[in-house]
Design a protein around this motif. Sequence first.
Motif: not given
Lengths: 201, 322
Positions: A163, A166-169, B104-109, B242, B268-271, B275-276, B287
């Motif tokens: 895995k 923390a981030n997917w991006a 976010i533009e261009g993102v499909l989860y 948050k 915000k880019g996090r999982l 998943v985490e 994505n």
Amino acid sequence: MTKIFNNCLIVLCCAIGVGGQAQASEKSFLDEVNMSNEKFDNRSVPVDKLVIQESVLAKEENQDGPFRVLTRKKLIGRFKCSSCHTGKAVTANQGLELTHSDIALKHGQEGQALSCIDCHHVEERNFLEDKKGRKIDFDHSYQLCGQCHFRQKRDWLGGAHGKRVANWAGERVVFNCTTCHNPHSPRFEKRFPATYSVPLD
Amino acid sequence: MSSDKKDQNEKICSQLLASKSNRRDFIKTMSIAAAAGSAALTAGCIPSANAASSEEMKLRWQEFFKENYRMMTQEEKDETVARLERLAKLRNNLDLQMSSLPPIEGVLYGYAFNITRCEGFMECVSACVKENNLDRKTDTQYIRIFEMEPGKLDPSTGDGQYYHEVPVENKFYMGTQCFHCENAPCTKACPTKATWMEPDGIVVVDYDWCIGCRYCQAACPYYGRRFNWGQAEIPKEEITLKQHYLGNRLRPKGKMEKCTFCIQRTRKGRLPACVEACPTGARVFGNLLDPDSEIRFVLKNKKVFRMKEEIGTDPKFWYFID
């Protein structure tokens, strides 16, 4: 006569209806997904959480290019190994605490269990060694594990095993093999689940 | 005290007379004036005058007359988020950080679940409960893990209430949650258009437009939705601060809720929290529009299937085996 004609009309309408439906269900958002081959810059996404764990640049690349793996060496309590493994003799009372008697080796199938030197370098104790005699850094243990677990390694590189942190991006930082698996006993131990579920409604 | 109130009323009335406004604004302002002045309005959603400060009451009235989230401009979204933050401070002394971050533009989860790897530890479930501020009293959970007999692939044949040491020999584990269908039946069933799919593929609920009719729950073929029978009870120190307007903000009583792929994190880019938290790496998230992403690698290289694929809901949640 008109009855037959009406029936024919109904059948015809149904046929057109079914045909239309079939056509509609053939088109899926997956076509769009599969057609989307434009590179997406993961680093363009403003990432909220920084990866705080220490990582190194991996010595291999995946489909997306270079990536990072979590380090291992700092988590090994008695690294560097060469501070003890000097080639000098040790007195017996120290030996008891300094030998690795706490390690229970449960790696490999029954009858073909691995021993220490299957992975550890015999002379240079700060390194691992694969079957081709390559010296391998503890932080890059995937190079060693992958020689037997090549299928898992392929999946790990691509992202189907292991895995991300923390981030997917953002920059790709992934767990190392040894972050999840204890190399001396790689299977996860049995335990109670973290919680339980009650029936729905 | 009473003269203060009188002053305030006069101020509000003069504002009302001075500004040109449409019908909606007129009703809104009138009701703020009414709420500030009268102690008689105490029933239902109308806040009781003696229990609440006039600031709180004003905020609650403004909240009551806001638009559906999809109809709001970004400015209005910022305003409602600011109001909700202030209300949480006034009512429960909570310092929230609520967001209304757009997709976010261009993102499909998309999401993939490895049924070979999952060992049923349920770390994902408890992480989800904490992250999404789920009700502890009724043990609401978005994720369910089923202990399955080999060869079976329908979770309804599995045991969803196991509590013993896992993994058990010759069993496998299968997780379900909201699958964020591309062709989601729940969004079609909603009579108030309080639930919809966002451009990044996340199916969300506007909790303030939901009337709690539960049609969407009946429409979902995957049991992906949950209903709040009461106000959620969470120990104050465990509340995730948050938050996102469409995500883990505290839901009122009588609203539908569901997995949002942790919208407050993923935008915000996090999982997502599940998943985490997964200790075995059985959960893959990413994505779908990025040809080099992990999720696309899974779809390309592994044996994948989706649940009840034949009904045409097009879930963005795949199961795969090693």
